[in-house]
Structures are given as structure tokens and as C-alpha cells.
Write an enzyme that holds these catalytic residues in place. Structure first.
Site, mmCIF file in Angstrom:
data_model
loop_
_atom_site.group_PDB
_atom_site.id
_atom_site.type_symbol
_atom_site.label_atom_id
_atom_site.label_comp_id
_atom_site.label_asym_id
_atom_site.label_seq_id
_atom_site.Cartn_x
_atom_site.Cartn_y
_atom_site.Cartn_z
ATOM 1 N N HIS A 32 0.831 -1.205 0.000
ATOM 2 C CA HIS A 32 0.000 0.000 0.000
ATOM 3 C C HIS A 32 0.860 1.248 0.000
ATOM 4 O O HIS A 32 0.630 2.199 -0.756
ATOM 5 C CB HIS A 32 -0.936 0.016 1.203
ATOM 6 C CG HIS A 32 -1.813 1.234 1.244
ATOM 7 N ND1 HIS A 32 -1.398 2.445 1.754
ATOM 8 C CD2 HIS A 32 -3.079 1.430 0.809
ATOM 9 C CE1 HIS A 32 -2.374 3.333 1.634
ATOM 10 N NE2 HIS A 32 -3.399 2.750 1.067
ATOM 11 N N HIS A 95 -8.657 -1.251 -3.227
ATOM 12 C CA HIS A 95 -7.313 -1.351 -3.813
ATOM 13 C C HIS A 95 -7.187 -2.600 -4.680
ATOM 14 O O HIS A 95 -6.599 -2.557 -5.765
ATOM 15 C CB HIS A 95 -6.257 -1.367 -2.720
ATOM 16 C CG HIS A 95 -6.157 -0.089 -1.952
ATOM 17 N ND1 HIS A 95 -6.096 1.140 -2.564
ATOM 18 C CD2 HIS A 95 -6.100 0.153 -0.615
ATOM 19 C CE1 HIS A 95 -6.007 2.094 -1.641
ATOM 20 N NE2 HIS A 95 -6.017 1.514 -0.460
#
Length: 262
Positions: A32, A95
Site C-alpha cells: 500500500h 485497492h
């Protein structure tokens, strides 16, 4: 176990007419990204463990945001080579469903997208080991187990699939520990860690540990640990089981026929 023969291994990479066979697709770890420098150090350590387990496999790193290299840059460096993207994320969510596929689609590399790391028994094993490292007793009697519980702290998402995955991870950990495990979230979802602790206390579970369901240290992991009423485990980090899980997701993706970019 017999030692591998380097010359034999090398011969497998060459065709009968002397041309070198193409190697396996690169494994791209997709982090991330975090402003906490410990996060990047942790992800790099995990990457090294994966490399140790699979010598000869090209293992690279790319981030969605905040840290370099960015995933877009890692994919650009691959050109049109094949790669498998393994998200260092612990559940489905925005995501996994949008950000990573869009970045892959914009690249020339031929990519496959692996599933997130959770839920999976290897993830539950890592959570268990981290709790034991933090002080969770492995020899509790029945009376102690009846008053104990665990809060599984995760980042949180508005996507219902993410919550479903976290609940599944909580059930896997509960089966391993023999006590209730309640999911809780740092943002975007409920309950909070504090609310989950109160819910366990209402059930007579006053000895509550926190299991940190975060890949690496960062703001959310720290925030949740500070709310723990008893022990709090470290994030998952570069545990050996996590490296095996990364490779499992890589292999799993290779066995499918869907590519995210061409």
C-alpha cells in the site's frame, strides 16, 4: 534430500537448439505504502524472505502510493514481460478491485493479479505466532480460556467483501486459539477496537488481547495497539509463513487463465 545440481538446473533453462528458455513470470509484491519508515523496511524484509525461498525467481516491489518504487514504475521497468501481482493486502476491497487492476491495465507488462493474502490458514498461523510472541499463553486451562478473548484489529473498508474476509480470518484464528475473536477496525468500518473490547467484556471476557492484522507497522497498527487492554501483537511482518503465503498466491494466480493487461 539431495542437493541440487547447478549445471543440471541451468540445462533445464536451455532448449534443444541451444536457445534459453524464458523464466517464470516475475513476482511483484504490491504494498500500500506508508509514511512510517518501518513499513518500507518490513516489506523489503518480506521480499528478501520470498527470494530466499525461491532462488532464481524475479521478485520485485511496487507501491500503490506514498513509497517508492510506485507500482506504475515497477511495471514500466518490466516492459512487456509477464508478471504476477501479489497484493500485500489482507482482504478484498477498493485497492484490490480497482486501484491495482487499473494500474496494471495501463502498463505494457502482461500481468495476472493474485488474490489478497487473507483469509488463509497461513495468515491465521502468523497471527497466532505473533500473539504468542507478545505473551499469549499456550498452556491456558479451561477456566482461563472462558474469560479470555481476542480483538482482531484490521484497517477497515466500506466494501462488504473486505469485512467478510476479515470475519473469516477471525474465525480461523478463533479455531486456533479456542477463544472468541472479534474483528475491529481502525477506519471506515465498525466496530472500533474499544467497542469490540466492551462487547467481549459484556460476555464475561475480561482478559482481552489484540491481534494486529496489519502487514507492517504504521499509523493504524499503532493506533489499534494503543487501545489494547492487555497484550497487543506485532504486525505480521516478514514471518516465514507470510513468505510462503505470498508464493502460494503467486502459484495460484499462475494456475488461472485471466490476465489483467496484455
Amino acid at each position: 534430500m539431495t542437493a541440487s545440481n547447478p549445471s543440471r538446473d541451468e540445462s533445464r533453462l536451455v532448449t534443444l537448439d541451444g536457445r534459453r528458455r524464458p523464466g517464470p513470470p516475475a513476482l511483484v509484491l504490491v504494498g500500500h505504502g506508508s509514511r512510517d519508515p518501518r513499513a518500507l523496511e518490513t516489506v523489503r524484509a518480506l521480499m528478501e524472505r520470498v527470494r530466499e525461498l525461491r532462488p532464481g525467481l524475479s521478485v520485485r516491489l511496487g507501491h500503490i502510493e506514498l513509497n517508492e518504487p510506485l507500482l506504475t514504475d515497477t511495471l514500466a521497468a518490466l516492459g512487456d514481460a509477464p508478471a504476477v501481482l501479489v497484493p500485500l493486502l489482507l482482504s478484498r476491497g477498493y485497492h484490490v478491485k480497482r486501484d491495482i487492476p487499473e494500474m496494471a491495465a495501463a502498463a505494457t507488462a502482461r500481468t495476472r493479479l493474485a488474490a489478497p493474502l487473507g483469509p488463509h490458514p497461513l495468515l491465521a498461523q502468523t497471527l497466532y505466532d505473533r500473539l504468542v510472541e507478545a505473551g499469549w499463553p499456550t498452556d491456558s486451562d479451561e477456566a482461563t480460556r472462558r474469560t479470555s478473548g481476542v480483538v482482531l484489529a484490521a484497517a477497515g473498508s466500506r466494501d462488504p467483501d473486505s469485512a467478510a474476509d476479515t470475519r473469516r480470518t477471525a474465525r480461523l484464528l478463533a479455531d486456533r486459539l479456542g477463544v472468541p475473536v472479534v474483528p475491529a477496525y481502525a477506519s471506515a468500518a465498525t466496530p472500533t477496537v474499544e467497542t469490540a473490547v466492551r462487547a467481549l467484556a459484556a460476555r464475561g471476557r475480561h482478559r482481552v488481547a489484540l491481534a494486529s492484522c496489519f502487514t507492517a507497522p504504521g499509523r493504524f497498527a499503532t493506533q489499534c495497539a494503543e487501545a489494547a487492554p492487555w497484550i497487543a501483537s506485532a504486525p505480521l511482518g516478514a514471518h516465514e509463513a507470510m513468505a510462503h503465503l505470498v508464493l502460494h498466491r503467486y502459484t495460484e494466480a499462475l494456475e488461472t487463465s485471466v490476465t489483467t493487461a496484455a
